[in-house]
Design an enzyme around this catalytic site. Structure first.
Site, short mmCIF file in Angstrom:
data_model
loop_
_atom_site.label_atom_id
_atom_site.label_comp_id
_atom_site.label_asym_id
_atom_site.label_seq_id
_atom_site.Cartn_x
_atom_site.Cartn_y
_atom_site.Cartn_z
N ALA A 1 -13.19 7.86 -19.72
CA ALA A 1 -13.60 8.99 -18.87
C ALA A 1 -13.05 10.31 -19.40
CB ALA A 1 -13.12 8.75 -17.44
N TYR B 1 0.83 -1.21 0.00
CA TYR B 1 0.00 0.00 0.00
C TYR B 1 0.86 1.26 0.00
CZ TYR B 1 -4.36 -2.56 0.25
OH TYR B 1 -5.42 -3.37 -0.07
N HIS C 1 -14.65 3.05 -0.31
CA HIS C 1 -13.65 2.01 -0.04
C HIS C 1 -12.43 2.56 0.69
CE1 HIS C 1 -15.44 -0.83 -3.35
NE2 HIS C 1 -16.14 -0.81 -2.23
N VAL D 1 -9.42 4.74 -4.02
CA VAL D 1 -8.69 5.07 -2.80
C VAL D 1 -7.60 6.11 -3.08
CG1 VAL D 1 -9.22 2.88 -1.65
CG2 VAL D 1 -7.16 3.04 -3.08
N THR E 1 -16.44 1.88 -13.70
CA THR E 1 -16.51 0.77 -12.74
C THR E 1 -17.07 -0.47 -13.41
OG1 THR E 1 -17.37 0.00 -10.61
CG2 THR E 1 -18.78 1.52 -11.83
N ASN F 1 -18.04 3.97 -19.96
CA ASN F 1 -17.13 2.82 -19.83
C ASN F 1 -16.82 2.32 -21.24
OD1 ASN F 1 -15.98 0.16 -19.21
ND2 ASN F 1 -16.86 0.44 -17.18
N PRO F 2 -15.55 2.06 -21.55
CA PRO F 2 -15.24 1.56 -22.90
C PRO F 2 -15.73 0.12 -23.13
CG PRO F 2 -13.23 1.75 -21.58
CD PRO F 2 -14.34 2.32 -20.75
N ARG G 1 1.70 1.75 -3.55
CA ARG G 1 0.55 2.32 -4.28
C ARG G 1 0.33 3.78 -3.89
NH1 ARG G 1 -4.58 -1.08 -3.55
NH2 ARG G 1 -5.44 0.56 -4.86
P1 OAD Z 1 -12.41 -2.63 -11.93
O1 OAD Z 1 -10.96 -2.83 -12.21
O2 OAD Z 1 -13.20 -3.80 -11.48
O3 OAD Z 1 -13.13 -2.05 -13.24
C1 OAD Z 1 -12.60 -0.96 -13.93
C2 OAD Z 1 -13.60 -0.56 -15.00
O4 OAD Z 1 -13.11 0.61 -15.64
C3 OAD Z 1 -13.80 -1.63 -16.10
O5 OAD Z 1 -15.19 -1.81 -16.33
C4 OAD Z 1 -13.11 -1.00 -17.32
O6 OAD Z 1 -13.76 -1.37 -18.55
C5 OAD Z 1 -13.28 0.47 -17.04
N1 OAD Z 1 -12.26 1.34 -17.65
C6 OAD Z 1 -10.98 1.05 -17.98
N2 OAD Z 1 -10.36 2.12 -18.47
C7 OAD Z 1 -11.26 3.13 -18.46
C8 OAD Z 1 -11.23 4.51 -18.83
N3 OAD Z 1 -10.11 5.07 -19.31
N4 OAD Z 1 -12.35 5.26 -18.66
C9 OAD Z 1 -13.49 4.69 -18.16
N5 OAD Z 1 -13.57 3.40 -17.79
C10 OAD Z 1 -12.49 2.64 -17.93
O7 OAD Z 1 -12.50 -1.41 -10.90
P2 OAD Z 1 -13.69 -1.02 -9.90
O8 OAD Z 1 -15.01 -1.21 -10.57
O9 OAD Z 1 -13.38 0.31 -9.35
O10 OAD Z 1 -12.18 -2.56 -4.01
O11 OAD Z 1 -13.51 -2.11 -8.78
C11 OAD Z 1 -14.34 -2.09 -7.66
C12 OAD Z 1 -13.54 -2.47 -6.44
O12 OAD Z 1 -12.86 -3.70 -6.67
C13 OAD Z 1 -12.41 -1.51 -6.10
O13 OAD Z 1 -12.86 -0.36 -5.38
C14 OAD Z 1 -11.52 -2.37 -5.26
C15 OAD Z 1 -11.53 -3.64 -6.07
O14 OAD Z 1 -11.30 -4.81 -5.34
C16 OAD Z 1 -11.50 -2.44 -2.86
O15 OAD Z 1 -10.33 -2.16 -2.84
C17 OAD Z 1 -12.33 -2.65 -1.66
#
Ligand code: OAD
Length: 256
Positions: free
Chosen positions: A240, A69, A121, A105, A197, A222-223, A72
């Protein structure tokens, strides 16, 4: 992306009075911060969350977890907000009741000008004691640890237990106040904008669904396709940093 689809989303934003913006890791991807589930660069492709992102992992090897962490925290600290973060701040400036809910985060929303994002989160920048929960001060001037390097966590100044990252781990509950704020905002908005997301992690992924069930319009940026596609009134298939300025231009004739 056909102009007609952006115009449709722009019309929804132009009409909206109570907006919620809900963001995930894709929001920061164009700032160089890796997502979790990208097939090549995602953190959970390269690392096992069971050894880094659970309370059991921290108990078993606090220095491994703290070092990861800290790595990161340093790398995201060097990243810069992108045009998408700035567009979200511009929505908040134009519509002051806007509520920004993020699963991220990092602090890129704050550095783009968003005053008070709801961090569902937690945050890389808010460590606390693993025993008594007292907020801890981050070690000043700590050098960036190499990727994978163990770094022993500092000790709590009150009870001497190890300090832990201030993020939500698998198997842990979300911060109650943040989740309640998010559900209340989603329940009373007329437009929810979900950005970057995968919609796979619950309960956070409930938030756009709550808004849709209560009759709000939902715009997704989202792409890729996600499980939230059917919930969305309009799907903007793009990134985005590209789509959010285009959305603002379509709504208000200005990209920020
Ligand atoms: P994910 O990694 O699961 O998903 C990322 C999303 O962003 C995917 O649907 C991609 O298609 C999209 N993406 C990628 N590049 C992009 C861009 N340039 N513009 C827009 N969208 C794009 O990430 P989260 O949904 O944030 O939890 O994951 C949810 C949680 O899972 C996180 O908060 C984390 C993880 O485990 C904890 O740490 C508790």
């Amino acid at each position: 992306m056909p102009q007609r689809v952006i115009a449709e989303a722009g019309a929804l934003l132009a009409r909206a009075r109570r907006v919620v913006v809900f963001t995930g890791a894709g929001m920061s991807a164009e700032s160089g911060v890796p997502t979790f589930r990208d097939a090549l660069t995602g953190l959970w492709q390269r690392y096992d969350p069971q050894t880094l992102a659970t309370p059991e992992a921290f108990d078993a090897d606090p220095a491994l977890v703290w070092g990861w962490y800290e790595w990161r925290r340093h790398t995201t600290g060097q990243a810069q907000p992108n045009a998408g973060h700035r567009a979200v701040a511009a929505i908040e400036a134009r519509l002051p009741g806007t509520v920004l809910i993020t699963q991220n985060v990092d602090d890129l929303h704050e550095r783009a000008g968003s005053a008070d994002p709801v961090h569902l989160h937690g945050s890389l920048f808010a460590p606390r004691c693993s025993a008594c929960a007292q907020p801890a001060v981050l070690p000043a001037g700590a050098p960036e640890p190499a990727e994978g390097r163990r770094v022993p966590p500092p000790s709590c100044t009150r009870c001497a237990a190890p300090v832990r990252p201030g993020v939500v781990w698998f198997g842990e509950a979300l911060p109650t106040a943040a989740f309640e704020t998010a559900v209340a905002a989603a329940s009373s908005c007329d437009l929810l904008l979900t950005v970057g997301t995968s919609g796979l992690v619950y309960p956070a992924a409930e938030i756009p669904q709550v808004a849709a069930r209560r009759g709000a319009a939902v715009i997704q940026v989202n792409p890729e396709a996600t499980p939230l596609d059917p919930v969305a009134t309009v799907n903007l298939r793009g990134t985005a940093a590209q789509m959010l300025p285009a959305l603002l231009a379509a709504a208000w004739g200005t990209s920020g």
